[in-house]
Design an enzyme around this catalytic site. Structure first.
Site, PDB file in Angstrom:
ATOM      1  N   LYS A   1       2.297  -3.503   7.286  1.00  0.00           N
ATOM      2  CA  LYS A   1       2.451  -3.807   5.839  1.00  0.00           C
ATOM      3  C   LYS A   1       3.973  -3.173   5.257  1.00  0.00           C
ATOM      4  O   LYS A   1       4.428  -4.028   4.487  1.00  0.00           O
ATOM      5  CB  LYS A   1       1.626  -2.529   5.008  1.00  0.00           C
ATOM      6  CG  LYS A   1       0.338  -3.073   5.240  1.00  0.00           C
ATOM      7  CD  LYS A   1      -0.267  -4.577   4.675  1.00  0.00           C
ATOM      8  CE  LYS A   1      -0.257  -4.573   3.098  1.00  0.00           C
ATOM      9  NZ  LYS A   1      -0.912  -5.741   2.706  1.00  0.00           N
TER      10      LYS A   1
ATOM     11  N   THR B   1       0.752  -1.147  -0.082  1.00  0.00           N
ATOM     12  CA  THR B   1       0.033  -0.088  -0.043  1.00  0.00           C
ATOM     13  C   THR B   1       0.880   1.341  -0.004  1.00  0.00           C
ATOM     14  O   THR B   1       1.974   1.245   0.505  1.00  0.00           O
ATOM     15  CB  THR B   1      -0.797  -0.034   1.317  1.00  0.00           C
ATOM     16  OG1 THR B   1      -1.609   1.405   1.316  1.00  0.00           O
ATOM     17  CG2 THR B   1       0.011  -0.394   2.525  1.00  0.00           C
ATOM     18  N   ASP B   2       0.275   2.511  -0.381  1.00  0.00           N
ATOM     19  CA  ASP B   2       1.040   3.600  -0.422  1.00  0.00           C
ATOM     20  C   ASP B   2       1.229   4.003   1.027  1.00  0.00           C
ATOM     21  O   ASP B   2       2.096   5.061   1.286  1.00  0.00           O
ATOM     22  CB  ASP B   2       0.333   4.688  -1.343  1.00  0.00           C
ATOM     23  CG  ASP B   2      -0.958   4.929  -0.775  1.00  0.00           C
ATOM     24  OD1 ASP B   2      -1.464   4.463   0.028  1.00  0.00           O
ATOM     25  OD2 ASP B   2      -1.674   5.814  -1.435  1.00  0.00           O
ATOM     26  N   GLU B   3       0.576   3.210   2.057  1.00  0.00           N
ATOM     27  CA  GLU B   3       0.779   4.019   3.326  1.00  0.00           C
ATOM     28  C   GLU B   3       1.797   3.741   3.868  1.00  0.00           C
ATOM     29  O   GLU B   3       2.407   4.351   4.957  1.00  0.00           O
ATOM     30  CB  GLU B   3      -0.456   3.411   4.191  1.00  0.00           C
ATOM     31  CG  GLU B   3      -1.694   3.781   3.555  1.00  0.00           C
ATOM     32  CD  GLU B   3      -2.939   3.783   4.784  1.00  0.00           C
ATOM     33  OE1 GLU B   3      -2.648   3.557   6.160  1.00  0.00           O
ATOM     34  OE2 GLU B   3      -4.159   3.892   4.432  1.00  0.00           O
TER      35      GLU B   3
ATOM     36  N   TYR C   1      -1.257  -0.474  11.288  1.00  0.00           N
ATOM     37  CA  TYR C   1      -1.502  -1.148  10.020  1.00  0.00           C
ATOM     38  C   TYR C   1      -0.331  -0.886   8.970  1.00  0.00           C
ATOM     39  O   TYR C   1       0.093  -1.647   8.452  1.00  0.00           O
ATOM     40  CB  TYR C   1      -2.918  -0.574   9.362  1.00  0.00           C
ATOM     41  CG  TYR C   1      -3.095  -0.924   7.943  1.00  0.00           C
ATOM     42  CD1 TYR C   1      -3.176  -2.060   7.168  1.00  0.00           C
ATOM     43  CD2 TYR C   1      -2.896   0.300   6.864  1.00  0.00           C
ATOM     44  CE1 TYR C   1      -3.172  -2.444   6.136  1.00  0.00           C
ATOM     45  CE2 TYR C   1      -2.879  -0.178   5.451  1.00  0.00           C
ATOM     46  CZ  TYR C   1      -3.172  -1.395   5.223  1.00  0.00           C
ATOM     47  OH  TYR C   1      -3.213  -1.636   3.706  1.00  0.00           O
TER      48      TYR C   1
HETATM   49  P1  NAD Z   1     -10.369  -6.450   2.938  1.00  0.00           P
HETATM   50  O1  NAD Z   1     -10.374  -6.478   4.304  1.00  0.00           O
HETATM   51  O2  NAD Z   1     -11.539  -6.237   2.190  1.00  0.00           O
HETATM   52  O3  NAD Z   1     -10.029  -8.288   2.713  1.00  0.00           O
HETATM   53  C1  NAD Z   1      -8.941  -8.908   3.381  1.00  0.00           C
HETATM   54  C2  NAD Z   1      -9.275 -10.438   3.163  1.00  0.00           C
HETATM   55  O4  NAD Z   1      -8.302 -11.037   3.815  1.00  0.00           O
HETATM   56  C3  NAD Z   1     -10.600 -10.788   3.857  1.00  0.00           C
HETATM   57  O5  NAD Z   1     -11.249 -11.631   2.929  1.00  0.00           O
HETATM   58  C4  NAD Z   1     -10.147 -11.615   5.103  1.00  0.00           C
HETATM   59  O6  NAD Z   1     -11.136 -12.711   5.384  1.00  0.00           O
HETATM   60  C5  NAD Z   1      -8.878 -12.347   4.532  1.00  0.00           C
HETATM   61  N1  NAD Z   1      -7.924 -12.308   5.545  1.00  0.00           N
HETATM   62  C6  NAD Z   1      -7.682 -11.715   6.847  1.00  0.00           C
HETATM   63  N2  NAD Z   1      -6.729 -12.277   7.654  1.00  0.00           N
HETATM   64  C7  NAD Z   1      -6.606 -13.654   7.014  1.00  0.00           C
HETATM   65  C8  NAD Z   1      -5.784 -14.622   7.495  1.00  0.00           C
HETATM   66  N3  NAD Z   1      -5.058 -14.534   8.627  1.00  0.00           N
HETATM   67  N4  NAD Z   1      -5.823 -15.664   6.550  1.00  0.00           N
HETATM   68  C9  NAD Z   1      -6.517 -15.793   5.581  1.00  0.00           C
HETATM   69  N5  NAD Z   1      -7.121 -14.687   5.115  1.00  0.00           N
HETATM   70  C10 NAD Z   1      -7.294 -13.540   5.872  1.00  0.00           C
HETATM   71  O7  NAD Z   1      -9.032  -5.769   2.319  1.00  0.00           O
HETATM   72  P2  NAD Z   1      -8.825  -5.053   0.996  1.00  0.00           P
HETATM   73  O8  NAD Z   1      -9.379  -3.717   1.023  1.00  0.00           O
HETATM   74  O9  NAD Z   1      -9.543  -5.903  -0.172  1.00  0.00           O
HETATM   75  O10 NAD Z   1      -7.106  -5.027   0.636  1.00  0.00           O
HETATM   76  C11 NAD Z   1      -6.673  -6.452   0.164  1.00  0.00           C
HETATM   77  C12 NAD Z   1      -4.974  -5.885   0.279  1.00  0.00           C
HETATM   78  O11 NAD Z   1      -4.660  -4.931  -0.463  1.00  0.00           O
HETATM   79  C13 NAD Z   1      -4.436  -5.777   1.637  1.00  0.00           C
HETATM   80  O12 NAD Z   1      -3.237  -6.374   1.718  1.00  0.00           O
HETATM   81  C14 NAD Z   1      -4.415  -4.141   1.724  1.00  0.00           C
HETATM   82  O13 NAD Z   1      -3.146  -4.029   2.498  1.00  0.00           O
HETATM   83  C15 NAD Z   1      -3.907  -3.964   0.356  1.00  0.00           C
HETATM   84  N6  NAD Z   1      -4.442  -2.664  -0.179  1.00  0.00           N
HETATM   85  C16 NAD Z   1      -5.764  -2.116  -0.096  1.00  0.00           C
HETATM   86  C17 NAD Z   1      -6.043  -0.730  -0.547  1.00  0.00           C
HETATM   87  C18 NAD Z   1      -7.353  -0.179  -0.411  1.00  0.00           C
HETATM   88  O14 NAD Z   1      -7.827   0.818  -0.802  1.00  0.00           O
HETATM   89  N7  NAD Z   1      -8.359  -1.164  -0.035  1.00  0.00           N
HETATM   90  C19 NAD Z   1      -5.050   0.029  -1.158  1.00  0.00           C
HETATM   91  C20 NAD Z   1      -3.769  -0.346  -1.364  1.00  0.00           C
HETATM   92  C21 NAD Z   1      -3.517  -1.961  -0.990  1.00  0.00           C
HETATM   93  O1  DAU Z   2      -3.797   4.071   0.708  1.00  0.00           O
HETATM   94  C1  DAU Z   2      -4.264   2.876   0.515  1.00  0.00           C
HETATM   95  C2  DAU Z   2      -5.249   2.324   2.011  1.00  0.00           C
HETATM   96  O2  DAU Z   2      -6.303   2.879   1.880  1.00  0.00           O
HETATM   97  C3  DAU Z   2      -5.123   0.830   2.205  1.00  0.00           C
HETATM   98  O3  DAU Z   2      -3.916   0.516   2.545  1.00  0.00           O
HETATM   99  C4  DAU Z   2      -6.160   0.599   3.431  1.00  0.00           C
HETATM  100  O4  DAU Z   2      -6.170  -0.728   3.492  1.00  0.00           O
HETATM  101  C5  DAU Z   2      -7.333   1.107   3.192  1.00  0.00           C
HETATM  102  O5  DAU Z   2      -8.476   1.084   4.229  1.00  0.00           O
HETATM  103  C6  DAU Z   2      -7.224   2.666   2.733  1.00  0.00           C
HETATM  104  O6  DAU Z   2      -6.771   3.311   3.830  1.00  0.00           O
HETATM  105  P1  DAU Z   2      -7.342   4.862   4.456  1.00  0.00           P
HETATM  106  O7  DAU Z   2      -7.228   4.850   5.881  1.00  0.00           O
HETATM  107  O8  DAU Z   2      -6.899   6.074   3.509  1.00  0.00           O
HETATM  108  O9  DAU Z   2      -8.818   4.547   4.080  1.00  0.00           O
HETATM  109  P2  DAU Z   2     -10.341   4.878   4.755  1.00  0.00           P
HETATM  110  O10 DAU Z   2     -11.570   4.475   3.928  1.00  0.00           O
HETATM  111  O11 DAU Z   2     -10.526   4.407   6.367  1.00  0.00           O
HETATM  112  O12 DAU Z   2     -10.470   6.406   5.059  1.00  0.00           O
HETATM  113  C7  DAU Z   2     -10.358   7.249   4.119  1.00  0.00           C
HETATM  114  C8  DAU Z   2     -10.237   8.815   4.477  1.00  0.00           C
HETATM  115  O13 DAU Z   2     -11.403   9.017   5.051  1.00  0.00           O
HETATM  116  C9  DAU Z   2      -9.086   8.903   5.703  1.00  0.00           C
HETATM  117  O14 DAU Z   2      -8.657  10.273   5.590  1.00  0.00           O
HETATM  118  C10 DAU Z   2      -9.981   8.754   7.083  1.00  0.00           C
HETATM  119  C11 DAU Z   2     -11.121   9.271   6.514  1.00  0.00           C
HETATM  120  N1  DAU Z   2     -12.483   8.974   7.088  1.00  0.00           N
HETATM  121  C12 DAU Z   2     -12.721   7.463   7.284  1.00  0.00           C
HETATM  122  C13 DAU Z   2     -13.762   6.932   7.907  1.00  0.00           C
HETATM  123  C14 DAU Z   2     -14.029   5.278   7.901  1.00  0.00           C
HETATM  124  C15 DAU Z   2     -13.596   9.558   7.713  1.00  0.00           C
HETATM  125  O15 DAU Z   2     -13.424  10.942   7.394  1.00  0.00           O
HETATM  126  N2  DAU Z   2     -14.535   9.180   8.241  1.00  0.00           N
HETATM  127  C16 DAU Z   2     -14.729   7.767   8.584  1.00  0.00           C
HETATM  128  O16 DAU Z   2     -15.701   7.344   8.988  1.00  0.00           O
END
Ligand code: NAD
Ligand code: DAU
Length: 341
Positions: free
Chosen positions: A157, A125-127, A153
């Protein structure tokens, strides 16, 4: 090719499985997911009967179970999406993040070495780069930006990224790493900003914006992320990191206002609440490397993507309504001090 996808019952993993089955007719896809609160088997119902697909419920930290699956399925490629993914939950309790995101990744890398997997792809992730200031729009994350994490988190990562690089250098595992910006689209779990706001607005519930809503995220439609990972698997160079992003920075408050507008809901639903601890100010990905080296480009504009996403939540109410019951209620009450019903 047999591609083993972990975390495939979650948001991006499921979209990636659909992408592979649609675009890669010669590949088999094996999904491994432990079905935590964020994993939803119903998401995969449309592919469960596909001969090229197989699902295993297993925890990536369970070395024995993972070994058995690798022994049986002999994957050529492993793509690790499985993770605890929500920053707010990591602030409440980091332990599950350390376990799955770091230890679980190492179990998968060990199995990949043992069973001769040719490519292990770590979905990062970019985080991991920390944040950028709001007043310097010219600054962006490149692959050489130092890791500087803010939350448990992102620290977990970043740890997995470092481990993956160590497995490449020390053991010669064929590793690639991608660092993507914020995704949005179908099957996004309702705890995250965009689905939370869509669902609350549909239910005429308050829209909780952290701080002043000035924080900036760089949004990418999930299918564009899936296409980028698929390309890295086939054309990416081992040992390399690829940033993924589509130059789409938005303030949180602007996204929430846009959702209100699209759903014809009053902005008076917006409620400014306590800020997230350690809240990252701004993310911005420089995707120059993946664009020039692999020829990837994002295809879906934010205007198109957000409309498709809202439409999906309107048409798939039973998917999210099921999630809104049960355990998620307890989390919502803890975070926002009220029930989501
Ligand atoms: P999500 O939380 O929607 O899904 C995570 C999945 O992993 C779930 O199905 C969960 O059951 C499974 N899981 C969790 N722990 C596990 C374990 N111990 N064994 C097997 N399965 C397990 O997450 P997402 O948003 O789809 O993100 C997927 C990946 O992409 C993550 O690695 C996250 O860090 C990365 N990522 C997410 C974003 C985003 O914006 N959502 C952006 C960049 C990178
Ligand atoms: O950048 C990639 C990441 O993006 C992934 O690695 C993470 O898995 C994914 O969850 C996401 O992280 P963020 O923290 O950026 O996403 P989130 O949707 O939780 O929040 C987006 C922005 O919105 C953040 O600045 C916090 C704000 N927010 C979030 C929630 C849930 C609010 O203002 N109110 C809220 O209730």
């Amino acid at each position: 090719m047999t591609i083993l996808v972990t975390g495939g019952a979650g948001f991006i993993g499921s979209n990636f499985i659909f992408y592979l089955l649609r675009h890669r007719p010669d590949d088999r896809v094996i999904c491994v997911d432990s079905l935590t609160y964020a994993g939803n088997l119903s998401t995969l119902s449309s592919v469960m009967q596909d001969q090229r697909f197989r699902f295993y419920r297993a925890d990536i930290c369970d070395r024995e179970a993972i070994g058995e699956i690798f022994q049986k399925e002999r994957p050529d490629v492993v793509v690790n999406f499985a993770a605890e993914s929500h920053v707010d939950r990591s602030i409440l309790d980091p332990s599950a993040f350390l376990r799955t995101n770091i230890f679980g990744a190492s179990v998968l890398m060990d199995a990949s070495l043992q069973y001769g997997v040719s490519r292990y792809h770590q979905v990062s992730t970019d985080e991991v780069y920390g944040d950028l200031p709001l007043d310097k729009p010219e600054l962006m994350f490149t692959e050489t930006t130092p890791l500087r994490t803010s939350s448990p988190y992102s620290a977990s990562k970043a740890s997995a990224d470092l481990l993956a690089q160590a497995y490449f250098r020390t053991y010669g595992l064929g590793v690639t790493i991608s660092r993507c910006s914020n995704n949005y689209g179908p099957y996004h779990f309702p705890e995250k900003l965009i689905p939370l706001m869509i669902i609350n607005a549909l239910n005429d519930r308050p829209l909780p914006v952290y701080g002043k809503g000035e924080n900036v995220r760089d949004w990418l439609y999930v299918e564009d992320h899936c296409a980028a990972i698929d390309l890295i698997l086939r054309k990416g160079r081992e040992g390399e990191v690829y940033n993924i992003g589509g130059h789409n920075e938005r303030k949180n408050i602007d996204i929430v206002r846009l959702i209100c507008g699209e759903l014809n809901k009053p902005e008076s639903l917006i409620e400014f609440v306590d800020d997230r601890k350690g809240h990252d100010l701004r993310y911005a990905i420089d995707p120059h490397k993946i664009e020039t080296e692999l020829g990837w480009r994002s295809k879906v504009s934010f205007d198109e993507g957000i409309r498709k996403t809202i439409q999906w939540y309107l048409e798939n109410r039973s998917w999210w309504q099921t999630i809104l019951s049960g355990e998620y209620q307890d989390y919502y009450r803890m975070m926002y001090g009220k029930s989501d019903e």
